[in-house]
Design an enzyme around this catalytic site. Structure first.
Site, PDB file in Angstrom:
ATOM      1  N   ASP A  62      -5.168   5.903   4.783  1.00 35.75           N
ATOM      2  CA  ASP A  62      -4.025   5.217   5.379  1.00 35.75           C
ATOM      3  C   ASP A  62      -4.446   3.967   6.162  1.00 35.75           C
ATOM      4  O   ASP A  62      -3.717   2.979   6.190  1.00 35.75           O
ATOM      5  CB  ASP A  62      -3.289   6.201   6.313  1.00 35.75           C
ATOM      6  CG  ASP A  62      -2.005   5.629   6.875  1.00 35.75           C
ATOM      7  OD1 ASP A  62      -1.172   5.162   6.072  1.00 35.75           O
ATOM      8  OD2 ASP A  62      -1.825   5.657   8.117  1.00 35.75           O
TER       9      ASP A  62
ATOM     10  N   LYS B 209       0.841  -1.180   0.000  1.00 38.42           N
ATOM     11  CA  LYS B 209       0.000   0.000   0.000  1.00 38.42           C
ATOM     12  C   LYS B 209       0.878   1.232   0.000  1.00 38.42           C
ATOM     13  O   LYS B 209       2.027   1.128   0.402  1.00 38.42           O
ATOM     14  CB  LYS B 209      -0.936  -0.003   1.192  1.00 38.42           C
ATOM     15  CG  LYS B 209      -0.205   0.174   2.525  1.00 38.42           C
ATOM     16  CD  LYS B 209      -1.184   0.312   3.634  1.00 38.42           C
ATOM     17  CE  LYS B 209      -1.575   1.736   3.883  1.00 38.42           C
ATOM     18  NZ  LYS B 209      -1.025   2.288   5.108  1.00 38.42           N
TER      19      LYS B 209
ATOM     20  N   HIS C  14      -6.708  -1.476   6.268  1.00 39.44           N
ATOM     21  CA  HIS C  14      -6.591  -2.317   7.469  1.00 39.44           C
ATOM     22  C   HIS C  14      -7.945  -2.534   8.175  1.00 39.44           C
ATOM     23  O   HIS C  14      -8.313  -3.658   8.483  1.00 39.44           O
ATOM     24  CB  HIS C  14      -5.605  -1.699   8.464  1.00 39.44           C
ATOM     25  CG  HIS C  14      -4.242  -1.437   7.894  1.00 39.44           C
ATOM     26  ND1 HIS C  14      -3.665  -2.237   6.948  1.00 39.44           N
ATOM     27  CD2 HIS C  14      -3.332  -0.447   8.145  1.00 39.44           C
ATOM     28  CE1 HIS C  14      -2.456  -1.764   6.642  1.00 39.44           C
ATOM     29  NE2 HIS C  14      -2.245  -0.678   7.350  1.00 39.44           N
TER      30      HIS C  14
ATOM     31  N   LYS D 169      -0.848 -10.337  10.604  1.00 35.63           N
ATOM     32  CA  LYS D 169      -0.767 -10.367  12.071  1.00 35.63           C
ATOM     33  C   LYS D 169      -1.406 -11.662  12.579  1.00 35.63           C
ATOM     34  O   LYS D 169      -2.491 -12.042  12.124  1.00 35.63           O
ATOM     35  CB  LYS D 169      -1.506  -9.163  12.672  1.00 35.63           C
ATOM     36  CG  LYS D 169      -0.792  -7.826  12.461  1.00 35.63           C
ATOM     37  CD  LYS D 169      -1.560  -6.700  13.140  1.00 35.63           C
ATOM     38  CE  LYS D 169      -1.010  -5.343  12.767  1.00 35.63           C
ATOM     39  NZ  LYS D 169       0.186  -4.970  13.510  1.00 35.63           N
TER      40      LYS D 169
ATOM     41  N   LYS E 279      -4.379   8.775  15.385  1.00 38.46           N
ATOM     42  CA  LYS E 279      -3.023   8.928  15.908  1.00 38.46           C
ATOM     43  C   LYS E 279      -3.047   9.843  17.120  1.00 38.46           C
ATOM     44  O   LYS E 279      -3.952  10.640  17.287  1.00 38.46           O
ATOM     45  CB  LYS E 279      -2.131   9.511  14.822  1.00 38.46           C
ATOM     46  CG  LYS E 279      -2.058   8.602  13.598  1.00 38.46           C
ATOM     47  CD  LYS E 279      -0.744   8.684  12.885  1.00 38.46           C
ATOM     48  CE  LYS E 279      -0.696   7.766  11.687  1.00 38.46           C
ATOM     49  NZ  LYS E 279      -0.237   6.413  12.012  1.00 38.46           N
TER      50      LYS E 279
HETATM   51  C1  BG6 Z   1       0.523   1.522   8.317  1.00 37.51           C
HETATM   52  C2  BG6 Z   1       0.138   2.981   8.302  1.00 37.51           C
HETATM   53  O1  BG6 Z   1      -0.030   0.861   7.217  1.00 37.51           O
HETATM   54  O2  BG6 Z   1       0.051   0.942   9.505  1.00 37.51           O
HETATM   55  C3  BG6 Z   1       0.684   3.699   9.519  1.00 37.51           C
HETATM   56  O3  BG6 Z   1       0.637   3.594   7.128  1.00 37.51           O
HETATM   57  C4  BG6 Z   1       0.267   2.986  10.775  1.00 37.51           C
HETATM   58  O4  BG6 Z   1       0.243   5.045   9.561  1.00 37.51           O
HETATM   59  C5  BG6 Z   1       0.596   1.495  10.691  1.00 37.51           C
HETATM   60  O5  BG6 Z   1       0.968   3.566  11.863  1.00 37.51           O
HETATM   61  C6  BG6 Z   1       0.030   0.748  11.874  1.00 37.51           C
HETATM   62  O6  BG6 Z   1       0.513  -0.574  11.840  1.00 37.51           O
HETATM   63  P1  BG6 Z   1       0.711  -1.425  13.163  1.00 37.51           P
HETATM   64  O7  BG6 Z   1       1.204  -2.730  12.666  1.00 37.51           O
HETATM   65  O8  BG6 Z   1       1.681  -0.681  14.012  1.00 37.51           O
HETATM   66  O9  BG6 Z   1      -0.646  -1.497  13.795  1.00 37.51           O
END
Ligand code: BG6
Length: 477
Positions: free
Chosen positions: A229, A142, A234, A176, A325
């Site tokens: 993002d 991505k 996700h 994960k 965030k």
């Molecule tokens: C990424 C995003 O895909 O996933 C980030 O671009 C984000 O902004 C991250 O912080 C979070 O991933 P994880 O694995 O830390 O939950």
């Protein structure tokens, strides 16, 4: 499971993702004895460097982001697998050297760890120089587009040179362990699935909260925002795994067909069902606009929304999603909140609460089922809600750092040729088709995102989204 011999080429081999995730992930699998001795990892990037230089970079990456207990013999043997080619992905330098290195009789994989604008250049040169064999695999990251039109264009670019069975689109959430576990919980137990529908579930809430800001990635993030993002990819994948019908088999297309049906069944989100936020400056700490160095930015660092899935199983069951965030704590969890029993027989039921199944994705990975019991005591039938708790740490001795990283699993799957945990082109496009109108409405609106203080659970309006439905978010902790 062992994998066969392979040549893995990493374009963008000196980039951040290669250093933080790809090389350390490959090292861990190699140290676990999973890679055959004849496997090879070929770094390709613009920098003028030789293989020795790249091995030094890889050694640093492992020291910084690899396992703390890596031993020297393991590192040396991993570095032996590495080679490096200085390449110009938009020019001609390096391609014949790369071609000469590739073996035709092993698994070939090409990891495009570069800006999407370069995918076409690389794919075209791999074809023109006859470097990629007919079964070669390519891996892309991505952001896969920034809207439906650009995602379609990217898919079309890749499709000119590769078939869908060769394309591995990464959404690292699918790698994960706790996310894969969602499928195990739902489809390997008799307990939950019969209740997993509108008749027994009141609502689902999904929280992916981060404490970090965007510092360091401001230029990318300000063009993207939380919707592009995190939500389009996700969180959407989490919704799919919770909402999909049981696939007939744990097979790439069977799983992805079911996920696609969920995305296609999503209703458009009315503006009143979505809240976007942006973190403010506080006590000398920079706010979002400082972090991205854009004093007028209207990009969101937080989104909360209410999602509806128009199908038999879920009609009328809201899915509340939020991510942001600089929030109070780093927490990712899914809570499935069940309905109240149809009739309450106890007079003293003030303490009775709806059952919840809380699946903790990270940290403190685990599951907890909240049930009502009788509080011991002579006074009568008083109820109290208690958790039936499972933590990966206690049950299996695995948590946080002991859990295999998402990238280890995903890269190994590429080499094994298993696409189950990768997004298919139509899935990505359907997710953009859902997200596009929301983003377009924001871009046309004059209002800025709601401001929220760092260290909180986001803007108050996000709490309101649930309150007005008589529901409550779980605390972020
Ligand atoms: C990424 C995003 O895909 O996933 C980030 O671009 C984000 O902004 C991250 O912080 C979070 O991933 P994880 O694995 O830390 O939950």
């Amino acid at each position: 499971i062992e994998v066969g011999d392979f040549d893995l080429v990493i374009f963008g081999a000196t980039g951040d993702l290669a250093r933080r995730k790809i090389l350390p992930g490959l090292f861990r699998r190699h140290a676990a004895g999973q890679f055959p001795a004849a496997s090879r990892i070929i770094g390709a990037a613009r920098s003028d460097m030789d293989t020795e230089g790249y091995r030094r970079e890889a050694r640093d990456a492992i020291a910084e982001f690899g396992p703390r207990d890596a031993d020297e013999a393991q590192i040396a043997s991993f570095l032996d697998c590495l080679a490096y080619v200085a390449i110009d992905v938009t020019g001609e330098r390096g391609w014949s050297e790369l071609g000469a290195l590739m073996r035709p009789d092993v698994v070939q994989a090409f990891y495009f760890s570069v800006a999407p604008a370069l995918f076409g250049d690389i794919a075209e040169r791999l074809a023109r120089h006859a470097i990629a064999g007919p079964d070669a695999r390519i891996v892309v990251e991505k952001p896969f587009g920034r809207d439906l039109a650009s995602a379609r264009a990217l898919n079309a670019t890749l499709a000119r040179h590769f078939e869908e069975r060769q394309i591995y689109r990464i959404d690292h959430y699918l790698g994960k362990e706790t996310v894969q576990n969602l499928m195990a919980v739902r489809f390997a137990n008799m307990l939950f699935e019969p209740l997993w529908n509108v008749h027994y579930i009141d609502h689902v809430q999904i929280t992916v909260a981060e404490t970090v800001g965007v510092a360091g990635r401001g230029a990318y993030y300000d063009q993207s925002g939380a919707m592009r993002d995190m939500v389009q990819n996700h969180l959407m994948q989490l919704v799919c795994l919770i909402a999909m019908e049981p696939p007939w088999h744990f097979d790439p297309d069977a799983v992805r067909d079911e996920k696609l049906k969920v995305i296609r069944a999503l209703e458009p989100v009315p503006p009143g069902d979505i809240v976007r936020g942006q973190y403010a400056a506080e006590d000398g700490d920079p706010g979002y606009r400082d972090d991205v160095e854009n004093p007028d930015s209207r990009t969101e660092s937080f989104v909360a929304l209410k999602l509806r899935i128009a199908n038999w199983r879920w009609q009328g069951v809201p899915f509340y999603l939020r991510t942001g965030k600089r929030l109070r704590d780093r927490t990712s969890e899914i809570a499935v909140v069940f309905r109240e029993p149809p009739h309450l027989i106890f007079d003293d039921h003030a303490e009775q609460q709806a059952n919840q199944l809380v699946i903790r994705l990270q940290p403190n990975e685990g599951m907890n089922l909240r049930v009502n019991i009788k509080e011991p005591g002579p006074g009568g039938m008083r109820l109290v809600q208690v958790p039936l708790d499972m933590s990966f740490a206690e049950a299996l001795g695995k948590e946080g750092r002991d859990m295999p990283d998402a990238y280890e699993r995903l890269i190994t799957d590429v080499i094994r040729g298993n696409q189950t945990l990768f997004m298919r082109g139509d899935e990505v496009e359907a997710a953009w088709a859902w997200a596009d109108p929301i983003i377009a409405a924001w871009e046309n609106a004059s209002a800025a995102p709601e401001s929220y203080d760092p260290g909180t659970s986001g803007p108050d309006q996000a709490l309101g989204l649930m309150h007005r439905d008589g529901r409550r978010w779980r605390e972020i902790k």
